[in-house]
Scaffold this motif. Structure first.
Motif, PDB file in Angstrom:
ATOM      1  N   HIS A  75       0.816  -1.210   0.000  1.00 48.81           N
ATOM      2  CA  HIS A  75       0.000   0.000   0.000  1.00 48.81           C
ATOM      3  C   HIS A  75       0.854   1.267   0.000  1.00 48.81           C
ATOM      4  CE1 HIS A  75      -2.921  -3.005   1.800  1.00 48.81           C
ATOM      5  NE2 HIS A  75      -3.391  -2.720   0.599  1.00 48.81           N
ATOM      6  N   MET A  89       0.981  -3.412  -4.067  1.00 49.78           N
ATOM      7  CA  MET A  89      -0.117  -4.108  -3.405  1.00 49.78           C
ATOM      8  C   MET A  89       0.121  -5.601  -3.521  1.00 49.78           C
ATOM      9  SD  MET A  89      -3.477  -1.850  -4.582  1.00 49.78           S
ATOM     10  CE  MET A  89      -3.173  -1.975  -6.354  1.00 49.78           C
ATOM     11  N   THR A 223      -9.051  -2.526   1.439  1.00 47.41           N
ATOM     12  CA  THR A 223      -8.485  -1.265   0.951  1.00 47.41           C
ATOM     13  C   THR A 223      -9.034  -0.945  -0.428  1.00 47.41           C
ATOM     14  OG1 THR A 223      -6.444  -1.644   2.203  1.00 47.41           O
ATOM     15  CG2 THR A 223      -6.352  -0.042   0.407  1.00 47.41           C
TER      16      THR A 223
END
Length: 351
Positions: A75, A89, A223
């Protein structure tokens, strides 16, 4: 047109893209500029440019190395310039609208020239799981960058028609995935959905709107990240927010705006409202600080969006080019552009 991969996590709605006589169009009618207005815009862009549309000195860039990226936590987001962002990611790397060319132009001897070099070269980048493309304008789709990235990239995710361009350029068709609005797939555990934007496409005199334009939703577990591509303000942001929000991070166009083209690029006030419509948490302004594409001062988008975010208590981050932003430990960054031009007008607080 190559067949899009719609096998995984596809979402269909009545608002898929529409075509008129074989050309793509926006959902809401967008006024086409007449020839006289286009000539006036071109004249002003060439002959009436204010001096401050380019920085007077070098802008700060934090150089990146392969080692920096490999040890970075998941992230992490790095802005490499304009709308080019490198995201990490699930231990893999993803890049949006990769433009590494010296000029955002069909030729490299004329056209908008970079303010800065990229923080890292394509050769130094790690393997890329996917390139995510929003549309085919020269400041978002770089022919040479695509060719150089091909050997180290597993997939190219594009709106309809843009993938066909890549295949014509020699990209292996098995790597290309192209989508209509509200369609997408899961790749390496991350869900990608092409969502609407209000813009247009074209790379020459005779291909206007022959390929689609899009924004993108990225979902990695809990997320959620939104990448705007290019867009004017429209009610689609609210629809995207309702369907996929709230977003932990919105990567939002904030630059190259003008009252002469209000429907295809957002003023900073509209960018902020779009972020709110999307139910965004952190706002990351992009599409600025690299190319001179309008009549405003090069630093004006930063000045205005920062002041507006403060007024509305919106969390905003403005990292330097190459500086890491991590969603797990988010930071606001700094008003780095002030050191290039001196104190900018309109800022009432320090960063």
């Amino acid at each position: 047109m190559a067949n899009p991969d719609l096998s995984a996590n596809q979402t269909s709605t009545p608002e898929a893209s529409r075509q008129d006589q074989g050309l793509f169009r926006n959902h809401a009618p967008v006024q086409r500029e007449g020839g006289r207005k286009m000539l006036r815009i071109m004249w002003n862009m060439i002959f009436n440019k204010p001096r401050n549309t380019r920085p007077a000195a070098a802008i700060p860039v934090q150089s990146l190395t392969l080692e920096d990226l490999l040890v970075a936590p998941d992230h992490s987001v790095y802005r490499l310039g304009h709308s080019t962002l490198l995201l990490k990611m699930r231990g893999k790397f993803w890049i949006t609208d990769p433009v590494f060319a010296e000029r955002a132009s069909p030729v490299q001897w004329a056209g908008p020239k970079r303010f800065h070099q990229p923080p890292i070269s394509i050769d130094q980048l790690p393997p890329i799981e996917a390139v995510i493309l929003s549309h085919n304008h020269y400041d978002h789709l770089d022919y040479q960058a695509v060719l150089k990235l091909a050997a180290k990239t597993n997939y190219f995710l594009t709106p309809l028609g843009v993938g066909d361009t890549l295949i014509k350029w020699g990209i292996d068709a098995s790597k290309v995935r192209q989508y209509d609005w509200w369609q997408g797939a899961e790749i390496a555990g991350i869900r990608f959905v092409a969502t609407p934007s209000q813009h247009f496409s074209g790379r020459g005199l005779f291909d206007s709107n022959s390929t689609l334009w899009a924004s993108w939703v990225m979902i990695d577990g809990d997320t959620r990240i939104f990448f705007s591509g290019d867009s004017g303000y429209f009610d689609g942001f609210k629809r995207i927010g309702e369907q996929y929000g709230p977003f932990d991070l919105t990567l939002m166009e904030t630059g190259a705006y003008n009252v002469e083209w209000p429907h295809v690029h957002m003023q900073p006030e509209e960018t902020l409202q779009a972020h709110i419509d999307l139910k965004g948490r952190w706002l990351f302004p992009i599409h600025n600080g690299t190319f001179d594409l309008a009549m405003h001062a090069w630093h004006e988008p930063f000045d205005r969006i920062l002041s507006l975010a403060w007024e509305r208590s919106v969390a905003i981050t403005t990292p330097q080019m190459g500086e890491a932003f991590n969603l797990m430990q988010p930071q606001r960054g700094s008003a780095w552009w002030l050191g290039v031009e001196g104190e900018s007008e309109g800022l009432v607080q320090s960063a």
